[in-house]
Design a protein around this motif. Structure first.
Motif, mmCIF file in Angstrom:
data_model
loop_
_atom_site.group_PDB
_atom_site.id
_atom_site.type_symbol
_atom_site.label_atom_id
_atom_site.label_comp_id
_atom_site.label_asym_id
_atom_site.label_seq_id
_atom_site.Cartn_x
_atom_site.Cartn_y
_atom_site.Cartn_z
ATOM 1 N N ARG A 97 0.830 -1.218 0.307
ATOM 2 C CA ARG A 97 0.013 0.125 -0.068
ATOM 3 C C ARG A 97 0.954 1.163 0.000
ATOM 4 N N GLU A 98 1.833 1.417 0.918
ATOM 5 C CA GLU A 98 2.914 2.478 0.983
ATOM 6 C C GLU A 98 3.409 2.718 -0.491
ATOM 7 N N VAL A 99 3.889 1.920 -0.994
ATOM 8 C CA VAL A 99 4.486 1.754 -2.505
ATOM 9 C C VAL A 99 3.638 2.353 -3.402
ATOM 10 N N GLY A 100 2.537 1.824 -3.317
ATOM 11 C CA GLY A 100 1.495 2.298 -4.452
ATOM 12 C C GLY A 100 1.544 1.702 -5.529
ATOM 13 N N GLY A 101 0.814 1.676 -6.525
ATOM 14 C CA GLY A 101 0.438 1.097 -7.970
ATOM 15 C C GLY A 101 0.023 -0.222 -7.932
ATOM 16 N N TYR A 102 -0.114 -0.871 -6.704
ATOM 17 C CA TYR A 102 -0.655 -2.314 -6.537
ATOM 18 C C TYR A 102 -2.218 -2.348 -6.158
ATOM 19 N N ARG A 103 -2.896 -3.251 -6.641
ATOM 20 C CA ARG A 103 -4.092 -3.664 -5.827
ATOM 21 C C ARG A 103 -4.370 -5.173 -5.825
ATOM 22 N N ASP A 104 -5.467 -5.527 -5.352
ATOM 23 C CA ASP A 104 -5.838 -7.139 -5.035
ATOM 24 C C ASP A 104 -4.575 -7.584 -4.325
ATOM 25 N N ILE A 105 -4.240 -6.783 -3.167
ATOM 26 C CA ILE A 105 -3.250 -7.306 -2.351
ATOM 27 C C ILE A 105 -3.987 -8.366 -1.368
ATOM 28 N N ASP A 106 -3.189 -9.699 -1.377
ATOM 29 C CA ASP A 106 -3.761 -10.933 -0.594
ATOM 30 C C ASP A 106 -2.517 -11.648 0.017
ATOM 31 N N CYS A 107 -2.986 -12.682 0.656
ATOM 32 C CA CYS A 107 -2.097 -13.354 1.205
ATOM 33 C C CYS A 107 -2.633 -14.784 1.395
ATOM 34 N N ARG A 108 -1.854 -15.935 1.497
ATOM 35 C CA ARG A 108 -2.544 -17.272 1.400
ATOM 36 C C ARG A 108 -1.617 -17.926 2.257
ATOM 37 N N LYS A 109 -2.380 -18.868 3.058
ATOM 38 C CA LYS A 109 -1.663 -19.792 4.154
ATOM 39 C C LYS A 109 -0.723 -20.955 3.581
ATOM 40 N N ASP A 110 0.008 -21.635 4.327
ATOM 41 C CA ASP A 110 0.458 -22.709 3.826
ATOM 42 C C ASP A 110 -0.267 -23.678 4.660
ATOM 43 N N TYR A 111 0.025 -25.068 4.543
ATOM 44 C CA TYR A 111 -0.595 -25.857 4.808
ATOM 45 C C TYR A 111 -0.503 -26.548 6.303
ATOM 46 N N GLY A 112 0.272 -25.569 7.059
ATOM 47 C CA GLY A 112 0.738 -25.644 8.369
ATOM 48 C C GLY A 112 -0.100 -24.509 8.988
ATOM 49 N N GLY A 113 -0.958 -23.762 8.220
ATOM 50 C CA GLY A 113 -1.879 -22.557 8.740
ATOM 51 C C GLY A 113 -1.102 -21.309 8.981
ATOM 52 N N THR A 114 0.353 -21.082 8.565
ATOM 53 C CA THR A 114 1.071 -20.196 8.562
ATOM 54 C C THR A 114 0.859 -19.179 7.417
ATOM 55 N N ASP A 115 0.540 -17.722 7.377
ATOM 56 C CA ASP A 115 0.413 -16.765 6.556
ATOM 57 C C ASP A 115 1.743 -16.998 5.473
ATOM 58 N N ARG A 116 1.721 -17.266 4.128
ATOM 59 C CA ARG A 116 2.869 -17.889 3.487
ATOM 60 C C ARG A 116 3.204 -17.059 2.383
ATOM 61 N N VAL A 117 2.104 -16.709 1.599
ATOM 62 C CA VAL A 117 2.471 -16.001 0.148
ATOM 63 C C VAL A 117 1.549 -14.884 0.192
ATOM 64 N N ALA A 118 2.305 -13.730 -0.045
ATOM 65 C CA ALA A 118 1.750 -12.445 -0.090
ATOM 66 C C ALA A 118 1.612 -12.327 -1.829
ATOM 67 N N SER A 119 0.608 -11.514 -2.267
ATOM 68 C CA SER A 119 0.639 -11.187 -3.694
ATOM 69 C C SER A 119 -0.119 -10.042 -4.122
ATOM 70 N N ALA A 120 0.149 -9.399 -5.049
ATOM 71 C CA ALA A 120 -0.606 -8.164 -5.519
ATOM 72 C C ALA A 120 -0.589 -8.101 -6.940
ATOM 73 N N ARG A 121 -1.425 -7.243 -7.557
ATOM 74 C CA ARG A 121 -1.588 -6.981 -8.905
ATOM 75 C C ARG A 121 -1.250 -5.514 -9.351
ATOM 76 N N LYS A 122 -0.247 -5.441 -10.328
ATOM 77 C CA LYS A 122 -0.247 -3.952 -10.724
ATOM 78 C C LYS A 122 -1.424 -3.375 -11.249
ATOM 79 N N ASP A 123 -1.613 -2.149 -10.940
ATOM 80 C CA ASP A 123 -2.638 -1.258 -11.632
ATOM 81 C C ASP A 123 -2.620 -1.230 -12.945
ATOM 82 N N ASN A 124 -3.499 -0.988 -13.594
ATOM 83 C CA ASN A 124 -3.423 -0.811 -15.133
ATOM 84 C C ASN A 124 -2.877 0.741 -15.240
#
Ligand code: SAM
Ligand code: GLN
Length: 284
Positions: free
Chosen positions: A257-284
């Motif tokens: 968010r601070e850097v800006g230019g990104y949307r759809d910021i999301d995070c997915r957990k691993d199979y141990g239940g720990t937040d593991r993969v952060a992702s985002a999409r560059k704005d058009n």
């Protein structure tokens, strides 16, 4: 003379005394690899004899494990995404959690990935880049690392897995050696906070490359840099996928968010239940 049953018992006993959490399994893995046999053979031929030389050479490997060396370095290989990757002390041993990054990425991109340009930053053994090149057989995959020794291992893994002709390797600091823009930037960067380094298990701290692990006071130096530089190197609508460590989700999302230019910021957990993969999409 000794046979499979007796030497396994001896090895498991030594490994148990040395504090291995999985002495019997370690002993079996080391012996199967050493004798080039599978588990079935191991179980059905307990009386098979080993020569004195074989027994001594095998027990030397057991000794290495007793001193804390990870099994993967002793075998020189590790399975990742059901593929066998060469590993050595110059690269991090690929972790099962990292498969979650690949799974998450593949939710958005269908094979064959025609025209896709992908970049794997800090490729190490090549695990992420090589798997993506195989799963998206029409994509072109760049792989960078600061370590020339790591890149040699990654190149060999790309060759063995038949994707070297669609991969490009760059030595340098993050994106500096790479030109052009990408549809996908992904990375499992170092993310251990400096102060936690000394507390890591011996197998990691004393055997894996320090430069693959530590990442500043909060372990987020690389995430910050990749997010800042990445926004200029993603095509519009392109996506970024970053592996993170425990407790780093809020900070990584704030960085996007601070850097800006990104949307759809999301995070997915691993199979141990720990937040593991952060992702985002560059704005058009
Ligand atoms: N991608 C591999 C995996 O997931 O198994 C290896 C990940 S390891 C945690 C991080 C990798 O980043 C190491 O191979 C290390 O050499 C590399 N690295 C460290 N600093 C770097 C930098 N400034 N630029 C590029 N790569 C760097
Ligand atoms: N997951 C690794 C560990 O076991 C850390 C990998 C990294 O820093 N990217 O400590």
């Amino acid at each position: 003379m000794t046979n499979i049953r007796t030497i396994l018992q001896r090895a498991a006993r030594d490994l148990n005394i040395s504090g291995s959490p999985s002495p019997r399994l370690d002993a079996e893995l080391l012996l199967m690899h050493f004798l080039k046999i599978d588990r079935l053979h191991l179980c059905t031929h307990p009386e098979r004899e080993l020569t004195e030389e074989e027994a001594a050479a095998f027990m030397q490997r057991v000794e290495r494990r007793s001193l804390g060396e990870p099994v993967a370095y002793i075998l020189g290989e590790k399975e990742f995404w059901s593929l066998r990757f060469e590993v050595g002390r110059e690269v991090l041993i690929p972790r099962p959690e990292t498969e979650c990054l690949i799974e998450e990425l593949l939710r958005f991109y269908r094979p064959p990935g025609e025209g896709l340009r992908i970049l794997d930053i800090g490729t190490g053994s090549g695990a992420i880049g090589v798997v993506l090149a195989r799963e998206l057989p029409a994509a072109r995959v760049g792989a960078t690392d600061i370590s020339a020794a790591a890149l040699s291992v990654a190149r060999r893994n790309a060759l063995v897995h038949g994707v070297a002709d669609r991969m490009d390797f760059f030595q340098g600091d993050l994106l500096t050696a790479v030109s052009g823009n990408f549809d996908i930037i992904c990375s499992n960067p170092p993310y251990i906070p400096d102060v936690q380094y000394g507390l890591l298990p011996v197998g990691i701290r004393d055997f894996e490359p320090r430069g693959a692990l530590i990442a500043g006071p909060d372990g987020m130096d690389f995430h910050g840099r990749i997010i800042r530089e990445g926004v200029h190197r993603l095509k519009s609508g392109g996506r970024i996928f970053l592996e993170i460590g425990e407790g780093q989700r809020d900070r990584v999302e704030a960085l996007f968010r601070e850097v800006g230019g990104y949307r759809d910021i999301d995070c997915r957990k691993d199979y141990g239940g720990t937040d593991r993969v952060a992702s985002a999409r560059k704005d058009n």
